[in-house]
Scaffold this active site. Structure first.
Site, PDB file in Angstrom:
ATOM      1  N   ARG A 146       0.778  -1.231  -0.461  1.00  0.00           N
ATOM      2  CA  ARG A 146      -0.260  -0.328   0.098  1.00  0.00           C
ATOM      3  C   ARG A 146       0.484   0.751  -0.114  1.00  0.00           C
ATOM      4  NH1 ARG A 146      -3.968  -3.121  -2.109  1.00  0.00           N
ATOM      5  NH2 ARG A 146      -4.254  -4.880  -0.522  1.00  0.00           N
ATOM      6  N   ASN A 154       3.022  -7.536   7.146  1.00  0.00           N
ATOM      7  CA  ASN A 154       2.724  -9.265   7.037  1.00  0.00           C
ATOM      8  C   ASN A 154       4.164  -9.325   7.072  1.00  0.00           C
ATOM      9  OD1 ASN A 154      -0.116  -8.652   6.409  1.00  0.00           O
ATOM     10  ND2 ASN A 154       0.371  -7.702   4.746  1.00  0.00           N
ATOM     11  N   GLU A 161      -5.797 -11.888   8.555  1.00  0.00           N
ATOM     12  CA  GLU A 161      -5.407 -12.303   6.678  1.00  0.00           C
ATOM     13  C   GLU A 161      -4.899 -13.112   6.754  1.00  0.00           C
ATOM     14  OE1 GLU A 161      -6.422  -8.185   5.033  1.00  0.00           O
ATOM     15  OE2 GLU A 161      -4.449  -8.000   5.885  1.00  0.00           O
ATOM     16  N   ARG A 186     -18.514  -9.193   9.971  1.00  0.00           N
ATOM     17  CA  ARG A 186     -16.951  -8.609  10.063  1.00  0.00           C
ATOM     18  C   ARG A 186     -16.307  -7.700  11.098  1.00  0.00           C
ATOM     19  NH1 ARG A 186     -13.010  -7.266  10.633  1.00  0.00           N
ATOM     20  NH2 ARG A 186     -11.250  -6.114   9.204  1.00  0.00           N
ATOM     21  N   LYS A 195      -7.220  -0.504  14.885  1.00  0.00           N
ATOM     22  CA  LYS A 195      -7.329   0.902  13.711  1.00  0.00           C
ATOM     23  C   LYS A 195      -8.925   1.666  14.071  1.00  0.00           C
ATOM     24  CE  LYS A 195      -5.659  -1.928  10.065  1.00  0.00           C
ATOM     25  NZ  LYS A 195      -6.083  -3.014   8.807  1.00  0.00           N
ATOM     26  N   ASP A 207     -11.634  -0.971   8.236  1.00  0.00           N
ATOM     27  CA  ASP A 207     -10.414  -1.494   7.951  1.00  0.00           C
ATOM     28  C   ASP A 207      -9.987   0.482   6.914  1.00  0.00           C
ATOM     29  OD1 ASP A 207      -8.148  -1.785   6.582  1.00  0.00           O
ATOM     30  OD2 ASP A 207      -9.050  -3.184   5.326  1.00  0.00           O
ATOM     31  N   GLU A 238      -4.059   3.425  15.884  1.00  0.00           N
ATOM     32  CA  GLU A 238      -3.469   3.003  14.759  1.00  0.00           C
ATOM     33  C   GLU A 238      -4.233   3.870  13.355  1.00  0.00           C
ATOM     34  OE1 GLU A 238      -3.357  -1.097  12.751  1.00  0.00           O
ATOM     35  OE2 GLU A 238      -1.839   0.235  11.119  1.00  0.00           O
ATOM     36  N   GLU A 279      -4.701   4.405   1.334  1.00  0.00           N
ATOM     37  CA  GLU A 279      -4.656   3.643   0.527  1.00  0.00           C
ATOM     38  C   GLU A 279      -6.587   3.218  -0.175  1.00  0.00           C
ATOM     39  OE1 GLU A 279      -4.489  -0.286   2.927  1.00  0.00           O
ATOM     40  OE2 GLU A 279      -5.973  -0.764   1.157  1.00  0.00           O
TER      41      GLU A 279
HETATM   42  C1  BDP Z   1      -5.732  -3.871   5.218  1.00  0.00           C
HETATM   43  C2  BDP Z   1      -4.417  -3.641   4.007  1.00  0.00           C
HETATM   44  C3  BDP Z   1      -3.338  -4.764   3.934  1.00  0.00           C
HETATM   45  C4  BDP Z   1      -3.038  -4.958   5.251  1.00  0.00           C
HETATM   46  C5  BDP Z   1      -4.052  -4.525   6.248  1.00  0.00           C
HETATM   47  C6  BDP Z   1      -3.092  -4.843   7.853  1.00  0.00           C
HETATM   48  O1  BDP Z   1      -5.356  -3.740   2.379  1.00  0.00           O
HETATM   49  O2  BDP Z   1      -2.556  -5.038   2.801  1.00  0.00           O
HETATM   50  O3  BDP Z   1      -2.198  -5.428   5.429  1.00  0.00           O
HETATM   51  O4  BDP Z   1      -4.416  -3.452   6.070  1.00  0.00           O
HETATM   52  O5  BDP Z   1      -3.650  -3.513   8.352  1.00  0.00           O
HETATM   53  O6  BDP Z   1      -6.039  -2.549   5.093  1.00  0.00           O
HETATM   54  O7  BDP Z   1      -2.676  -6.008   7.606  1.00  0.00           O
END
Ligand code: BDP
Length: 651
Positions: A142, A184, A265, A309, A333, A338, A360, A366
């Site tokens: 991102r 990640n 994820e 979700r 967050k 998201d 966060e 993004e």
């Molecule tokens: C999402 C993004 C992804 C991130 C994820 C995160 O699309 O790429 O890895 O958040 O915060 O918004 O872990």
């Protein structure tokens, strides 16, 4: 004749000079050819940087910098007082002096009257951290401003000038920590070879008051340490992390700690071994506790969950309240989904009472037009702070929008979001107008004819983006892979439900929106009182969150008397009109902006306009297939067919 040529050359040089702004200096554009009189009673590297910054750029009366043990402004605070003859800047520690020096230079650059000042400052949060989502191969998850700043292959021996510039820019706005890599995370980040490289960066950042943190992969012990498992209660795993912590701290004694994305994820985590988030976080917390490190454990848990979700984080973390070590902070967050253009606040903040929390934010846009759209994010973060008290959390993190582009952030105005994050982390009670004002004066000029129109653009930019992307509480109707353009029809067969736009808007012939009220998923019950009942009742739910919390009939009467459908049409149209206005306001400031930055921003605004029209037409034509109602005639009708828009690239 010769003379004539000479004057033409001089003239050309002058033109090149004023047009040679490439954004690389950010908001730090002070003339640095001065030789101010600055004295200091401290010889540390940090104090020396403070002296140097002032000597080069300060234009006023002589300054004395003093470290005073009894300064009551904390480790990072400072006091400044002045009379007509001199200025005294005092602090308890050298970093306070550096922050004070940048404070003075900012006041000078923004034309403040500095006679007889008496200022004292202490940062609101002691941890003000940027999260980089940078990978070892130089790519950035991102990231929209080029490749990573960190040149892993060149380190530890080759050192880019930009490391120091990065640290300096952060220090100038009070940011004091950085997570270098993607949540990640590659397990390789913790290899001994990489730790040597990270040490070099930590050494460069230290004099600027910046501590280094790393994101870790929870299964690192298994992948690079060859333990049989990554179970946090396994003695071999515990021993491996203890050893790793020892190694990290022997290289970087002031290392900050780890940021962890676990069981989200597809990332590994304690859940893989039927252990809780607390088991995982505490094992790591114990390993770094002897060195003063902290664990930032993310509450962004996405996956392995049935039902709504947005309820997952509270469901997973609330039962663990009080079980985390005191050096664990849960990083949450701002919204429960998201980083959408607008979300209600994340109710996890209402549900942890015995656990440290931090917010966060996402600086990298993004879901807000990336580095193409001009969107000033401060109003979005202030909206969050209006609902969740800044004092309920220990720290704030911002996902960085920085890359190796010449202007750092891709869009000249994206720099304002880096700036605003730092200023709000220092003082969350600053207003967005103040922040915008400061930033514009330093980044462009103090000319009022420029400041007003540019501030108008910035202050309305976020609301405009919500209007042309996702008004009235719509959310996550982006194109799946890039999260840039519209795809409200998104319903890919092979995707999990929670990736699909249709899952979020739930449009049908009768109504649109996600029913999260007490008769629906009951996500409203996760909110503290009175928000739970305000959001639950369609009559009291703020219209900006209407379709987030309710499934609303197309002909529902809105507060202004319009039907929901008409209101939606007017919102989308208004978003587009706003971008037209931004373009004309930007054109009006052309005389006051250097040619390069003027053209770059103008070009991006043109693309933003095209994209806004695409959003409006795609969403209205698509939702019209459900509402079956006409687009009001006083709105500019779509130029493209839905079919064409659905088959376009939406970018
Ligand atoms: C999402 C993004 C992804 C991130 C994820 C995160 O699309 O790429 O890895 O958040 O915060 O918004 O872990």
């Amino acid at each position: 004749m010769k003379r004539k040529y000479l004057s033409i050359i001089i003239f050309l040089l002058f033109v090149i000079q004023i047009s040679a702004e490439d954004g690389s200096k950010l908001w730090l554009r002070n003339d640095t050819s001065n030789h101010a009189s600055v004295t200091c009673n401290n010889k540390s590297q940090t104090a020396t940087i403070a002296v140097d910054e002032l000597q080069k750029a300060w234009k006023g009366v002589p300054i004395t910098l003093t470290i005073r043990e009894d300064c009551s402004k904390g480790e990072e605070g400072f006091c400044i007082s002045s009379n007509s003859k001199d200025i005294t800047l005092s602090a308890k520690s050298p970093i306070g002096l550096l922050y004070g020096a940048f404070d003075l230079l900012r006041r000078q650059a923004t034309n403040e009257n500095l006679n007889n000042i008496d200022i004292s400052e202490t940062p609101f949060y002691s941890l003000r951290i940027l999260d980089h989502w940078d990978n070892l191969d130089g790519s950035i998850e991102r990231g929209y401003a080029g490749k990573s700043l960190w040149k892993w292959k060149d380190l530890p021996s080759n050192i880019s000038d930009r490391y120091k510039e990065y640290a300096r820019a952060n220090a100038s706005i009070g940011i004091n920590a950085t997570v270098l890599n993607n949540v990640n995370a590659s397990p390789k980040m913790l290899s001994s070879k990489n730790l040597e490289r990270i040490k070099v960066l930590a050494d460069i950042f230290r004099p600027y008051g910046i501590r280094v943190f790393l994101s870790i992969n929870f299964a690192s012990s298994k992948v690079i340490g060859h333990t049989k498992t990554a179970d946090p209660l396994n003695p071999d795993v515990i021993a491996w992390w203890n050893e790793k912590a020892k190694e990290v701290y022997s290289l970087i004694p002031d290392f900050g700690g780890f940021l962890v994305k676990a069981n989200s994820e597809g990332q590994p985590g304690p859940g893989d071994y039927n252990r809780s988030h607390a088991d995982g976080a505490n094992m790591l917390a114990d390993a770094i506790k002897p060195y003063g490190g902290i664990i930032m454990w993310r509450a962004f848990v996405y996956g392995n969950h049935d039902g709504d979700r947005v309820k997952q984080a509270v469901e997973e973390f609330k039962p663990l309240d009080g079980q985390f070590r005191d050096n664990v902070i849960i990083q949450i967050k701002n919204g429960p989904l998201d980083f959408q253009p607008r979300e209600p606040y994340n109710p996890l903040f209402d549900n942890l009472h015995k656990t440290k929390m931090m917010a966060e934010f996402q600086i990298t846009q993004e879901y807000l037009g990336q580095s193409t759209h001009l969107v000033f994010l401060s109003p979005m973060w202030k909206e969050f702070f209006d609902e969740v008290s800044p004092s309920s959390m220990k720290a704030v993190a911002g996902v960085a929008n920085i890359g190796n582009d010449t202007n750092w952030c891709g869009h000249d105005f994206a720099q304002a979001n880096w700036y605003a994050f730092g200023r709000l982390a220092w003082n969350p009670s600053m207003t967005s107008e103040q922040i915008a004002d400061e930033w514009i004066r330093q980044t462009f000029s103090n000319n009022e004819d420029l400041i007003k129109p540019v501030k108008d653009i910035m202050m309305s930019s976020r609301e405009a983006t919500v209007d042309y992307m996702m008004p009235l509480g719509l959310h996550h109707i982006f194109k799946a892979d890039h999260h840039y353009g519209p795809e409200p029809w998104g319903n890919q067969k092979n995707f999990p439900e929670m990736w699909k736009p249709v899952y979020y808007h739930k449009a049908d012939h009768a109504a649109v929106g996600y029913d999260r009220s007490s008769t629906g998923s009951n996500a409203v019950a996760q909110y503290r009182h009175p928000y739970d009942s305000i959001y639950d009742n369609i009559k009291t739910c703020p219209e900006q969150y209407l379709l987030w919390f309710h499934h609303v009939p197309w002909n529902y009467k809105m507060k202004d008397g319009q039907t929901l459908w008409n209101e939606m049409c007017y919102k989308y149209d208004n978003g587009v009109k706003e971008v037209y206005l931004f373009l004309s306001l930007w054109n009006s400031v052309q005389p006051y902006v250097d040619a390069d930055r003027f053209a770059a921003v103008e070009n991006k605004l043109q693309q933003q306009l095209e994209n806004a029209i695409c959003w409006k037409e795609s969403c209205l034509l698509y939702f019209q297939t459900f509402s079956n109602m006409p687009i009001p005639s006083d709105i500019k009708q779509p130029k493209h067919s839905l079919n064409k828009l659905m088959n376009g690239k939406n970018k």
